[in-house]
Design an enzyme around this catalytic site. Structure first.
Site, PDB file in Angstrom:
ATOM      1  CB  CYS A 110       3.258   7.811   9.994  1.00 15.41           C
ATOM      2  SG  CYS A 110       3.828   8.890   8.677  1.00 15.41           S
TER       3      CYS A 110
HETATM    4  N1  LIG Z   1       2.577  12.539   5.480  1.00 14.77           N
HETATM    5  C1  LIG Z   1       3.321  12.578   6.487  1.00 14.77           C
HETATM    6  O1  LIG Z   1       3.349  13.470   7.538  1.00 14.77           O
HETATM    7  C2  LIG Z   1       4.675  11.782   6.558  1.00 14.77           C
HETATM    8  C3  LIG Z   1       5.562  11.809   7.682  1.00 14.77           C
HETATM    9  C4  LIG Z   1       6.941  10.974   7.387  1.00 14.77           C
HETATM   10  C5  LIG Z   1       7.056  10.140   6.471  1.00 14.77           C
HETATM   11  N2  LIG Z   1       6.131   9.901   5.467  1.00 14.77           N
HETATM   12  C6  LIG Z   1       6.318   8.931   4.379  1.00 14.77           C
HETATM   13  O2  LIG Z   1       6.557   9.922   3.127  1.00 14.77           O
HETATM   14  C7  LIG Z   1       5.994   8.820   2.053  1.00 14.77           C
HETATM   15  C8  LIG Z   1       5.164   9.991   1.437  1.00 14.77           C
HETATM   16  O3  LIG Z   1       3.913  10.273   1.994  1.00 14.77           O
HETATM   17  P1  LIG Z   1       3.115  11.477   1.778  1.00 14.77           P
HETATM   18  O4  LIG Z   1       2.240  11.697   3.113  1.00 14.77           O
HETATM   19  O5  LIG Z   1       3.942  12.609   1.287  1.00 14.77           O
HETATM   20  O6  LIG Z   1       2.170  10.931   0.641  1.00 14.77           O
HETATM   21  P2  LIG Z   1       0.950  11.549  -0.353  1.00 14.77           P
HETATM   22  O7  LIG Z   1       0.011  10.669  -0.854  1.00 14.77           O
HETATM   23  O8  LIG Z   1       0.749  12.976   0.155  1.00 14.77           O
HETATM   24  O9  LIG Z   1       2.128  11.999  -1.516  1.00 14.77           O
HETATM   25  C9  LIG Z   1       2.617  11.035  -2.359  1.00 14.77           C
HETATM   26  C10 LIG Z   1       2.602  11.604  -3.952  1.00 14.77           C
HETATM   27  O10 LIG Z   1       3.223  10.669  -4.723  1.00 14.77           O
HETATM   28  C11 LIG Z   1       2.569  10.615  -5.980  1.00 14.77           C
HETATM   29  N3  LIG Z   1       2.651   9.352  -6.502  1.00 14.77           N
HETATM   30  C12 LIG Z   1       2.345   8.243  -6.567  1.00 14.77           C
HETATM   31  N4  LIG Z   1       2.848   7.335  -7.152  1.00 14.77           N
HETATM   32  C13 LIG Z   1       3.827   8.008  -7.908  1.00 14.77           C
HETATM   33  C14 LIG Z   1       4.793   7.441  -8.739  1.00 14.77           C
HETATM   34  N5  LIG Z   1       4.872   6.214  -9.250  1.00 14.77           N
HETATM   35  N6  LIG Z   1       5.680   8.613  -9.388  1.00 14.77           N
HETATM   36  C15 LIG Z   1       5.676   9.716  -8.878  1.00 14.77           C
HETATM   37  N7  LIG Z   1       4.663  10.038  -8.034  1.00 14.77           N
HETATM   38  C16 LIG Z   1       3.874   9.171  -7.424  1.00 14.77           C
HETATM   39  C17 LIG Z   1       0.984  10.843  -5.465  1.00 14.77           C
HETATM   40  O11 LIG Z   1       0.130  11.276  -6.524  1.00 14.77           O
HETATM   41  C18 LIG Z   1       1.148  11.852  -4.257  1.00 14.77           C
HETATM   42  O12 LIG Z   1       1.058  13.353  -4.804  1.00 14.77           O
HETATM   43  C19 LIG Z   1       5.381   7.704   2.799  1.00 14.77           C
HETATM   44  O13 LIG Z   1       6.278   6.734   2.717  1.00 14.77           O
HETATM   45  C20 LIG Z   1       5.113   8.234   4.117  1.00 14.77           C
HETATM   46  O14 LIG Z   1       5.085   7.171   4.813  1.00 14.77           O
HETATM   47  C21 LIG Z   1       4.831  10.826   5.226  1.00 14.77           C
END
Ligand SMILES: NC(=O)c1ccc[n+]([C@@H]2O[C@H](COP(=O)([O-])OP(=O)(O)OC[C@H]3O[C@@H](n4cnc5c(N)ncnc54)[C@H](O)[C@@H]3O)[C@@H](O)[C@H]2O)c1
Length: 439
Positions: free
Chosen positions: A276
């Site tokens: 983030c």
């Molecule tokens: N990790 C955090 O603490 C956090 C906190 C707040 C916001 N976010 C936001 O949330 C979003 C997701 O982050 P995350 O940390 O969960 O990411 P992550 O990488 O842990 O998970 C994303 C998942 O999406 C899957 N993926 C990728 N492309 C895809 C597609 N086309 N169709 C279906 N699945 C697909 C990946 O295989 C993965 O399992 C981001 O925008 C991030 O900025 C994350």
């Protein structure tokens, strides 16, 4: 009239928990959300393109340290079905998108995950459905990118299908908050969309905070993360100034934090990491250019924060120099390669940048991280290393021990006593000692 009925039926299903929920992207954000929906009694289909993750989840295994296998098994018993088959989106009443939103190599927003996933789902969208984007992004994404794609399929947003943006606020590793207890902001493309969005989250989150538009919801998330980035940048600058003046910045922060109003403590470190804080602010920088605006605070904080690994390397180099040693040829043990304490997530971790910089300067590198047993697969970084066990003997073998991430599992007494030279980026060692240098 017809549209009102449609909205009411969807809302009834959501309120009655008979709606089927689809969560797309089963990562750090999607998985805890899935667990929460299952916990309160919804049936959830989880979509991901990564077959390995889907197989692991189907077998009842978790691939994230702070999410237990038993919680995944409980969810499966309650009807959670992980799949790579996007045609099953036909079966759901709600789709929540939690896919990554990184930057490309020019540090511009890379919406390809959001757009690819939307394209894969389009053939299966149907009337009486609510779609929520949770991935952090710039203001306008939902309205300018998702809405036209959905409407091209013949569904009118606000009449047939309901579209909202509701940013995730997950704080992995923080035991004080759960998905349920973190208030959730939600903005809809139309008032009816917002109504559906509130119904989608109301049963699983204690407090849903409505805002007037998807753009306001998108900017809310960016403001939260920019606020952190700018304040961390400020305190990192203060650290360097205080160090030159011979003042301990951690003592100063602790003293300032006794002010009961108007001050929020932020802590300096070796740089910023995670999915983030190093990334999200630049989504706004990019979009602001369209309006002829420059986001100077964001750029300045980014500049200071990204210069921190070099600052640490220079402090480490000086400390070795005082001991008639150079980085070249020295053995360095980095403590903590996750980007923050008590988690196993190494994305954008400054520790990894430090390891690379030191290796490039000729140091022999090793690391110890109780949460990361072997160096993980990363897109742009690679070390063929496993975590070193910390003992009095192992510590003594290194010319320098660099505390980059202050996990609670480290034995700080042992480390402080046995490391020949300890460079502390986290203010864990406050008592001055011969072998301790702050960075
Ligand atoms: N990790 C955090 O603490 C956090 C906190 C707040 C916001 N976010 C936001 O949330 C979003 C997701 O982050 P995350 O940390 O969960 O990411 P992550 O990488 O842990 O998970 C994303 C998942 O999406 C899957 N993926 C990728 N492309 C895809 C597609 N086309 N169709 C279906 N699945 C697909 C990946 O295989 C993965 O399992 C981001 O925008 C991030 O900025 C994350």
């Amino acid at each position: 009239m017809h549209e009102l009925k449609m909205n009411a039926e969807l809302i009834d299903k959501l309120n009655g928990k008979t709606a089927r929920i689809g969560i797309v992207g089963l990562g750090y954000v999607g998985l805890p959300l899935m667990l929460r929906y299952c916990e309160v009694g919804y049936k959830v289909i989880g979509f991901d393109i990564d077959q390995t993750k889907v197989d692991a989840l189907k077998a009842g295994n978790s691939y994230i340290e702070h999410i237990s296998a038993s919680s995944i098994n409980d969810a499966i018993k309650r009807g959670f079905e992980p799949t790579t088959d996007f045609s099953r989106a036909r079966e759901v009443d709600a789709l929540i998108l939690c896919v990554p939103t990184p930057l490309n190599k020019y540090r511009e927003p890379d919406l390809s995950f959001v757009l690819n996933t939307t394209e894969s789902l389009l053939p299966y969208l149907h009337p009486e459905m609510v779609l929520s984007l949770e991935s952090t992004t710039y203001p306008g994404t939902t309205e300018e990118e998702l809405k036209p794609r959905i409407e091209k399929c013949g569904l009118t947003v606000g009449r047939d299908i309901f579209l909202v943006f509701s940013p995730e606020r997950e704080d992995p590793g923080n035991p004080n908050f759960t998905t349920r207890s973190i208030p959730k902001v939600c903005g809809g493309c139309t008032p009816r969309c917002l109504e559906a969005g509130i119904a989608l989250y109301r049963q699983v989150i204690d407090r849903v905070v409505p805002v007037s538009s998807t753009q306001a919801a998108e900017l809310t998330k960016l403001l939260e993360n920019i606020h952190r980035s700018v304040n961390i940048g400020l305190v990192n600058e203060m650290k360097m100034v205080a160090d030159r003046m011979g003042i301990d910045i951690h003592e100063v922060i602790r003293a300032a934090a006794t002010k009961p109003f108007g001050f929020v403590p932020y802590y300096p470190g070796p740089g910023i990491g995670g999915h983030c804080i190093p990334i999200d602010p630049f989504y706004l920088t990019w979009k602001a250019r369209e309006y002829g605006m420059h986001t100077r605070f964001i750029e300045l904080a980014g500049e200071i924060n990204s210069s921190m690994p070099d600052y640490v390397v220079s402090k480490l180099s000086l400390a070795l120099n005082q001991r008639n040693k150079s980085i070249n040829g020295s053995s360095v043990l980095v403590l903590g390669i996750a980007y923050k304490k008590n988690v196993d997530d190494v994305r954008e971790s400054p520790s990894v940048l430090l390891m690379e910089r030191l290796r490039d300067l000729g140091a022999k590198m090793a690391y110890s991280d109780p949460h990361v047993p072997s160096f993980p697969k990363m897109r742009a970084h690679w070390f063929d290393l496993s975590s070193v066990a910390i003992t009095a003997d192992s510590l003594k073998q290194f010319d320098c021990v660099l505390l980059a991430t202050d996990h609670d599992k480290f034995d700080y007494e042992l480390i402080g006593a046995q490391a020949p030279l300890l460079v502390d980026c986290r203010g864990k060692f406050l008592k001055p000692a011969e072998n301790i240098v702050r960075a």
